[in-house]
Design an enzyme around this catalytic site. Structure first.
Site: not given
Ligand SMILES: *[C@@H]1O[C@H](CO)[C@@H](O)[C@H](O)[C@H]1NC(C)=O
Ligand SMILES: *[C@@H]1O[C@H](CO)[C@@H](O)[C@H](O)[C@H]1NC(C)=O
Length: 433
Positions: A352, A412, A156
């Site tokens: 994600d 994610h 991320s």
């Protein structure tokens, strides 16, 4: 090496929540003062493999997202560390294949802290220069790691930091100010081109039956506002508008989970209608149970956390201090890494939303890297899921010093969703397979 007072306590009074005390050569942790009043925490696990010495395995630094998410907490206990959040052994821990270094960065994240309100980082360049201070100290203190291949893995917002840190590290190694054997960077579901992510939320959700035409129009309109702010270089405004798009997405999808579109967290209600919610991406990494673990038995075990420092206590300030930088892309930094010959891997989870694969494909196709035409012409290779024989778990493609992994059935947080596949990917990237 020394026993912390808390550990002496464990020695005398039996085990505390089943936590083993640090054993020399197994794990280690410390603070590094990176600026006046600004302290960063790191936690190292030596590789623990039945078939190899730690000296024969790579060193991996893991960087969490947010900014403000803690690697020593979330990455360690919820993703890749030797113990899970119930302090049970994790079968797919990365420690089997590498020594793993968690660093709570930027300053203020996890157990890292600043003593003054002006001690927070405000842009990714500052984040990188703080990390270089830490790495210089780390490789001096742990000189046994200077020659071991060193990789940076990230998730991320951690990927945006990892890209910039890798570039600064490459320069520092060339100038011989840091001694280490940097071998590559892996950008997992990474916030490299924020606008490409936001602009693809609508189409991605539409094609996965999570938006109807009306919803798609709503989301696309809100995303256009972000685009306009970015074009006008109004980055703080872009961050606010980004948060508005998220609210529009939630309203139109009955609260889709941004981290994995196929799982829905029943505890998170679609109630806060117009809240500019910077908490949305820092909070899920600070669930109450993890917070209790980190601020309870873990801080006691560590024994070096100042009394007035709370794990996660400064996380929201970390985010808000970075708000002016949050929506800026670092695609050019990835290009610089590629032309400097650094091995770069992008890996992304199929489910994600927040950093969807569609958005990653867009910025990758805009790279100026001279290998791109060759990469684009190649066919990908399927990988079987190590935990389900005969089931496709991922695809990958590698050309010169760039690789892309498409991880199926993962959101994610890839190692939490597909632990065995993530571990295999780690071994492939670090050239063990
Ligand atoms: C903790 O307390 C000490 C002593 O009062 C102070 O110097 C330090 O700045 C405080 N740290 C934080 C993070 O507030
Ligand atoms: C980059 O990866 C290739 C394999 O794809 C490897 O041969 C090379 O040694 C790596 N470079 C570095 C600096 O580790």
């Amino acid at each position: 090496f020394f026993f912390s007072p808390a550990c002496l306590g464990i020695q005398l009074f039996g085990s505390l929540a089943g936590l083993p005390c640090p054993v020399a050569g197994k794990e280690s942790w410390n603070y590094v003062k990176v600026r006046d009043g600004a302290h960063m925490f790191w936690w190292l696990y030596y590789a623990d493999s039945p078939s190899a010495e730690f000296k024969d395995l790579p060193l991996v630094m893991w960087l969490q997202g947010g900014p403000g998410g803690s690697g020593s907490g979330f990455g360690n206990f919820a993703e890749i560390g030797p113990l899970d959040t119930d302090l049970k052994t994790r079968k797919t821990s990365w420690v089997q294949a590498a020594s793993v270094l968690f660093v709570d960065n930027p300053v203020g994240t996890g157990f890292s802290y600043t003593e003054t309100p002006d001690g927070y980082a405000t842009n990714v360049a500052m984040v990188a220069s703080d990390m270089l201070v830490l790495l210089k100290q780390f490789f001096t203190e742990k000189s046994e790691f200077q020659n071991i291949p060193f990789y940076i893995f990230s998730e991320s917002y951690g990927g945006k930091m990892a890209a910039m840190i890798s570039l600064e590290l490459t320069k520092a190694i060339a100038q011989e100010t840091v001694k280490c054997n940097f071998a590559g960077v892996a950008l997992g579901d990474s916030w490299i081109s924020p606008l490409d992510s936001v602009l693809t939320w609508g189409p991605y959700l539409y094609f996965t039956s999570l938006l109807d035409d009306v919803g798609l129009a709503d989301v696309s309109n809100a995303a256009k506002d972000v685009e306009m702010a970015v074009e006008q270089q109004q980055f703080e405004k872009a961050t606010e508008l980004w948060s508005v798009v998220e609210t529009v997405v939630e309203q139109n999808t009955n609260g889709v989970n941004f981290y994995n579109i196929l799982t829905q967290d029943p505890d998170i209600k679609v109630s806060e209608k117009h809240v500019i919610n910077i908490h949305r991406h820092v909070k899920p990494l600070h669930r109450q149970s993890l917070s209790q673990l980190m601020n309870g038995p873990i801080r006691e075990k560590l024994g070096i956390i100042p009394k007035n420092v709370t794990w996660g206590g400064q996380a929201e300030e970390v985010f808000s201090n970075m708000a002016g930088d949050f929506m800026k892309p670092v695609v050019d930094v990835v290009d610089q890494l590629l032309s400097a010959g650094v091995n770069v891997t992008v890996y992304n989870g199929q489910l994600d939303l927040i950093v969807d694969t569609m958005g990653q494909e867009l910025w990758v196709k805009r790279l100026k890297w001279e290998g791109l035409p060759g990469f684009s012409k190649m066919k990908w290779t399927a990988l079987y899921d190590p935990s389900s024989p005969g089931v496709t778990g991922a695809f990958y493609k590698t050309y010169r010093n760039f690789a892309f992994y498409w991880i199926l059935k993962a959101g994610h947080m890839i190692p939490s969703d597909q632990g065995p596949m993530a571990l295999q990917m780690l071994k492939m990237i670090t050239q063990q397979l």
